[in-house]
Design an enzyme around this catalytic site. Structure first.
Site, PDB file in Angstrom:
ATOM      1  N   ALA A 140       0.841  -1.192   0.000  1.00 28.82           N
ATOM      2  CA  ALA A 140       0.000   0.000   0.000  1.00 28.82           C
ATOM      3  C   ALA A 140       0.875   1.241   0.000  1.00 28.82           C
ATOM      4  O   ALA A 140       0.665   2.170   0.762  1.00 28.82           O
ATOM      5  CB  ALA A 140      -0.923  -0.007   1.197  1.00 28.82           C
ATOM      6  N   SER A 141       1.916   1.236  -0.831  1.00 31.12           N
ATOM      7  CA  SER A 141       2.858   2.354  -0.800  1.00 31.12           C
ATOM      8  C   SER A 141       2.261   3.588  -1.465  1.00 31.12           C
ATOM      9  O   SER A 141       2.805   4.666  -1.383  1.00 31.12           O
ATOM     10  CB  SER A 141       4.164   1.971  -1.481  1.00 31.12           C
ATOM     11  OG  SER A 141       3.915   1.495  -2.773  1.00 31.12           O
ATOM     12  N   CYS A 142       1.128   3.402  -2.126  1.00 31.75           N
ATOM     13  CA  CYS A 142       0.568   4.528  -2.863  1.00 31.75           C
ATOM     14  C   CYS A 142      -0.588   5.134  -2.086  1.00 31.75           C
ATOM     15  O   CYS A 142      -1.465   4.423  -1.623  1.00 31.75           O
ATOM     16  CB  CYS A 142       0.066   4.063  -4.210  1.00 31.75           C
ATOM     17  SG  CYS A 142       0.280   2.322  -4.516  1.00 31.75           S
ATOM     18  N   ILE A 143      -0.575   6.452  -1.938  1.00 31.72           N
ATOM     19  CA  ILE A 143      -1.578   7.113  -1.108  1.00 31.72           C
ATOM     20  C   ILE A 143      -2.381   8.120  -1.939  1.00 31.72           C
ATOM     21  O   ILE A 143      -1.798   8.929  -2.623  1.00 31.72           O
ATOM     22  CB  ILE A 143      -0.911   7.852   0.080  1.00 31.72           C
ATOM     23  CG1 ILE A 143      -0.255   6.819   0.983  1.00 31.72           C
ATOM     24  CG2 ILE A 143      -1.918   8.642   0.858  1.00 31.72           C
ATOM     25  CD1 ILE A 143       1.073   7.243   1.473  1.00 31.72           C
ATOM     26  N   LEU A 187       1.264   4.147 -10.868  1.00 34.05           N
ATOM     27  CA  LEU A 187       0.141   3.393 -10.317  1.00 34.05           C
ATOM     28  C   LEU A 187      -0.508   2.567 -11.429  1.00 34.05           C
ATOM     29  O   LEU A 187      -0.202   2.728 -12.601  1.00 34.05           O
ATOM     30  CB  LEU A 187      -0.891   4.360  -9.720  1.00 34.05           C
ATOM     31  CG  LEU A 187      -0.366   5.318  -8.661  1.00 34.05           C
ATOM     32  CD1 LEU A 187      -1.439   6.320  -8.268  1.00 34.05           C
ATOM     33  CD2 LEU A 187       0.130   4.558  -7.449  1.00 34.05           C
TER      34      LEU A 187
END
Lengths: 102, 411
Positions: A99-102, B193
């Site tokens: 979950a490194s992306c926020i 992403l």
């Protein structure tokens, strides 16, 4: 939900990540790798073992962290697990998607 | 007399100075705030500068204007924090001691992290819009640009305001349509992403908007280098994407001060308790806004919600009471979608952005996750709220620091 992987019923989330690490075996990892068109080699398994260990120590995984580790550089990470290496390798390792992306 | 020292007079630090000056007894507590700059920039305005929706004077004011009476503003650069001796050492050798330290030094772009990014094409065909200089240089470029391949690119997460790159792509679509040259511009959104945003539900809505506006998405792109001669960006897997104009959001890092002080992580962000905002290492140090490593968005709205909770926690800390574990990661962002419309998203650590109404359950007038003109008006009105209410620590009516669950369609 449950999914049959390597002949066993395994709990996974809707993206196919294992939700119960105790169900993970090398055969399960190998089957997930094949689904992602990856043939595992001893080097792949070294990286998987490293990721599982980092996860056990509660280290948040990111591409940047892996690049700075002494285990492998980002180039090799991509060569081993093409496209999204972090997503694919953690799925094979039976650990949650980072979950490194926020 | 005891001392609270705030590092940084940006959005977070300024709000904190205002809150504390209201809440603490001036006879017992001296409040000081340090910053090296003369100007306070409304950073959300950088997005609008390249498209000439805002002019520079709309987004710049003097720092002093927002520092309340009774708070001492110290101008200067900080050399290092010495947390073991409770001292901050200034570049000119002055030593400031503190009882409580609040770190609000923000995040900055670090284009030098990627090979070739700050190369020969920097501010010629490679631009950032996260700095005033970058946004202004890009404005000048867009005035004369004849079209070609425009890449809107994110280097790596986390970044300040994770929706800003998408907004840039949407506004670019709208901008080139108005200039009657949309057919000459190919817009692609390049991201590390797997989709448009970090949260799945919002990603689905935003992916749809990208498609509708004919913006191509290049997902899972982890940039390795910028090739200035070939004008391509290259990822670690060897994938190349060509550009005529690259608008990138470089790696974001905390201030170098934290590296010098041995207090930052690998990106110079300070390890911080995500619910109390106390430093994990030093109990008399608190971290507010973009400077911390908490898993919340780096955005002014987040700093605003944090500041209300941190004010309470500073009071608890002073009285020797347990800290409130109250910060829930609440973020609230307007997303400009071009053509005079915007959508609004509201989320926290545990809840993804969902559809619904805001701030009044069932009424609105703002609508979550849906494009509307009133949302766009809300975004523009926000600049006034920022200068006149937010920085001064005035509570914004009806908007709670915790995420409101009523009026939202979860599941």
């Amino acid at each position: 939900m449950e999914k049959e992987i390597a002949g066993k019923m395994i709990s996974v989330n809707n993206e196919g990540y294992l939700t119960n690490f105790s169900q993970w075996t090398k055969e399960v990892g190998e089957a997930i790798a094949l689904e992602n068109h990856i043939i595992m080699t001893p080097r792949h398994w070294e990286v998987i073992a490293y990721l599982q260990n980092e996860h056990k120590n509660n280290v948040a995984l990111s591409i940047r962290k892996i690049g700075k580790s002494d285990v492998l550089d980002i180039k090799e990470f991509y060569a081993l697990f093409p496209q999204g290496p972090l997503k694919t390798s953690t799925k094979i390792a039976g650990i949650p998607k980072p979950a490194s992306c926020i | 007399m005891k001392k609270i020292l705030i590092l940084g007079a940006g959005t977070a630090g300024t709000m904190m100075a205002n809150h504390l000056s209201h809440e603490l007894d001036a006879k017992e507590w001296q409040i000081q705030i340090i910053d090296e700059n003369e100007e306070h920039h409304y950073q959300p305005g950088y997005l609008f500068l390249p498209f000439e929706i805002y002019a520079p004077e709309d987004i710049i004011k003097r720092i002093e204007e927002f520092i309340p009476n009774g708070v001492e503003l110290i101008k200067g650069s900080i050399d290092v924090i010495s947390p073991k001796t409770n001292e901050v050492i200034m570049a000119d050798g002055r030593i400031l001691n503190y009882d409580i330290l609040i770190i609000a030094t923000g995040a900055k772009i670090a284009p030098e992290e990627i090979a070739g990014m700050k190369g020969s094409e920097w501010q010629k065909s490679v631009f950032d819009f996260y700095t005033f200089e970058g946004a202004l240089a890009l404005r000048n470029k867009l005035r004369e640009w004849q079209g070609g391949k425009l890449l809107v690119h994110i280097t790596e997460m986390p970044i300040k305001c994770p929706v800003a790159p998408l907004e840039f792509a949407f506004l670019a679509d709208s901008f080139f349509k108005h200039k009657n040259m949309r057919d000459k511009v190919e817009i692609s959104f390049v991201t590390p992403l797997s989709g448009a945003f970090t949260k799945p539900k919002a990603t689905a809505a935003l992916d749809h908007l990208l498609d509708e506006k004919h913006i191509k998405i290049e997902a899972d792109f982890a940039i390795e280098s910028v090739d200035n001669d070939k004008k391509v960006i290259v990822d670690y897997g060897g994938r190349e994407v060509a550009f005529d104009l690259l608008v990138t959001v470089p790696t974001n890092k905390g201030d170098e001060l934290l590296a010098r002080s041995g207090m930052g992580d690998d990106l110079n962000f300070v390890p911080t308790h995500k619910a109390t905002l106390q430093s994990l290492e030093y109990e008399n140090i608190f971290v507010l806004g973009d400077a911390s490593n908490i898993p919340a968005s780096k955005a002014g709205s987040v700093a605003h919600f944090e500041a209300e909770i941190l004010t309470q926690n500073i009071k608890h800390y002073i009285k020797g009471e347990p800290l409130a574990e109250e910060f829930d990661g609440h973020a609230n962002c307007f997303v400009e979608t071009g053509d005079g419309k915007a959508l609004l998203i509201d989320f926290n650590y545990t809840h993804e952005p969902v559809e619904g109404t805001f701030p009044f359950p069932g009424i609105g007038p703002l609508r979550l996750m849906k494009e509307s003109r009133i949302n766009h008006m809300g975004k523009l009105a926000f600049r006034w709220i920022y200068w006149n209410m937010l920085l001064k620590g005035t509570h914004i009516p009806f908007v709670s620091s915790h995420m409101e669950e009523a009026g939202k369609n979860f599941n």
